[in-house]
Design an enzyme around this catalytic site. Sequence first.
Site, mmCIF file in Angstrom:
data_model
loop_
_atom_site.group_PDB
_atom_site.id
_atom_site.type_symbol
_atom_site.label_atom_id
_atom_site.label_comp_id
_atom_site.label_asym_id
_atom_site.label_seq_id
_atom_site.Cartn_x
_atom_site.Cartn_y
_atom_site.Cartn_z
ATOM 1 C CB SER A 285 61.421 68.808 22.124
ATOM 2 O OG SER A 285 62.351 68.840 20.940
ATOM 3 C CG ASP A 286 65.228 63.872 24.735
ATOM 4 O OD1 ASP A 286 66.126 63.744 23.902
ATOM 5 O OD2 ASP A 286 65.194 62.962 25.761
ATOM 6 C CE1 TYR A 287 68.584 66.666 20.398
ATOM 7 C CE2 TYR A 287 69.769 65.158 18.935
ATOM 8 C CZ TYR A 287 69.846 66.490 19.698
ATOM 9 O OH TYR A 287 71.044 66.879 19.573
#
Length: 787
Positions: A285-287
Amino acid sequence: MVRRESEAAYTDPAVPVGERVADLLGRMTREEKLAQLGSVWAFSLIEGGRYSAERARAVLRHGLGHVTRVAGATNLKAAQVARVANEVQRFLVTETRLGIPAIVHEEVCSGVMAREATIFPQAIGVASTWEPELNRRLADAVRAQMRAMGSHQGLSPVLDVVRDPRWGRTEETYGEDPYLVARMGVAFVRGLQGASLTEGVIATAKHFVGYGASEGGLNWAPAHLPPRLLREVYLYPFEAAVREAGLQSVMAGYHELDGIPCHGNRELLGDVLRGEWGFEGTVVSDYFAVDDLHSYHHFAGDKRQAAVLALTAGTDVELPATDAYAGALAQALDEGEVGEAELDQAVSRVLRHKFELGLFENPYVDEAAVAVTVDAAPHQEVALEIARRSLVLLKNDGLLPLRPGAGTVALIGPNADDARHLLGDYSFAAHVESLMQARERKGLLGQTMTIPDDLEIEESTDGVPTVRDELAARLGDRLRYARGCDVIDTSRDGFDEAVAAAAAADVAVLVLGDRSGLTMEATTGESRDRSSLDLPGVQEDLVRAVVATGTPVVAVLVAGRPVGGDFLHENCAAVLLAWLPGQTGARAIAEVLLGEVNPSGKLPISYPRTVGQIPVFYGHKVSGGRSHWHGDYVDSPVGPRYRFGHGLGYAPFVVERAALDRTEVIAGDSVEVEVIVANTGDRAGEEVVQLYVRDPQASVTRPVLELKGFARVSAGAGERTTIRFDLPTGQLGFYDRNMNYTVEAGHIEVYVGFSSDGHTHAGTFTITGDADRPEVRKAYTGAVHTR
């Protein structure tokens, strides 16, 4: 110390990886499995600048998938980074039941985001070299530095195709063309991952997919991409990275496509990425983006549903810290909202990477060896070579290069004597600012988080020279300096001094542009989108004031996107685009200004005249790029200020010959294009020969031009160079009306030149069908030979 069964198959390196994964998975509790899908900020394991066993014990007791940025989220020096990484691994190996090491990931957009690591030019500058081999060497240096510090996964390359420079992250990309982005991306993946992950670092291509095509050029905004455009332009670089380079990780984008956020998009992550392309790595995932399915997109009703949607779509690992994949996902498993099979599948992918990285056999690094690897001399040389070749000479009325002994030089502008302004948004100095701001605001990227008060954070640009430093070393007392103004501050208090310096000089060099970063003080970078492409602050007024002195002016633009208004580009005698050139950038700028190095960079993105033209890009459809029937806007030309592929040098080149080896080819075969170029100048130089094609009539409309090959060549004064491009017909296909990739029979026009508009017609060939041949496979590039 925890004792475990020494005869367990997963502990035996002689056992095949698949069997080791299955054996280990079968021994794990649900808590241990969930831990493998999560992560923890490195600073939460540190107290007083040192690893804290007490803090670690609270969060690592069941193991851990990832450690987030030991180097990039702390103030530690390289040897300290290695020490903390070793301590974390030692706890996991000796104090947890199964002894599973963690993957340490770092940001690597312009080199390792670490306090003492080499700071390379930002990606848009690397793309301006049009030399993928340099990007491979950059990634190879990053791999060596990361492994030395105990890191195993790099969050790069950025494979977003961007055609709207209002978007703040334009600087992190390789530009507007899918072929150029793919060639740069494939080279980076190969360099970072190496011949084997045992010695390599996992590359994480991002942001999957279409993130750079956001509505209004705004960060995290929806992207409106019809299926054919999505396939042919935005998915293409990712597909090439997977199929050609064996890409091992993908990061999903923050945005949504057609109503479906990417982290919950099963069609993208499952059907296309894994099903069609055969991708076997991990999707991270992106942050904070798993929870964003609920809190930002309102796509999920709560955190639990967000976790279910992300996991079942194919998002394996949650970064930067475990949130939705902790209690919320455990609760969803208890309620039967997601099955154990989906959990096991994601955990298996994470474990496979850990085995392939060799972490079970070699979880530790040699702390004493770090100093000789991080920012080593060979890595600095690569950074300098890229910086030199990344500089794009946009305009030159003959003022450059500045002649030796030609008189005094007035150096003016906010970027002339500030090392920080030479660096991109994912450099250590820039990102530390965002951590400081996050601590003040109790959050990062709009998300709530806590940064310990005892975490030491300080900006560092130690050892990075400025343009003033480099020019002073060469010009001595012939150089006069005046700042003039700030990047964004509106004060004109420094104008009088700048005007006086320019009036008294023989030449004025204005170093202008952006300040890159993620904070409100930045003008380019993540979430620093702009509604204007004029220089920020009062810099445009400074240009007018200096030009009014009558002294010839060179504008040097240190920027993350195309910038500058009409007055600057029309009234400065020369304009040099330096992008964000990193720690060796000032030297490269000085060398080019004084003629020690011949500029040879080429634009990887069209340079608009105004935001009113956006999107403006070279590969538009035949019905695009103009207003029928008058052509131009009422108040502006429709064409860009400078075309894609444009870039001047001090040594002029010409195409003397361009020809095809055949005029007819069977689908599945190749055509050879031979090009002879000559340096007609009086000094050695470099050029980038660009190969374009046009399909004049097809069953679906095609772009007016498509880049299909390029080669950087060098030649001495009066010398000739021959380039042979192999052009596979599999590279000329497209998605037909049924969305099937097809190489269609018909005519193909071939052009060669030094930009997307300055080209020569090399010839036309016809693709014919062969009923006995199988379907033509997609080709991503052809071979290039020079002599």
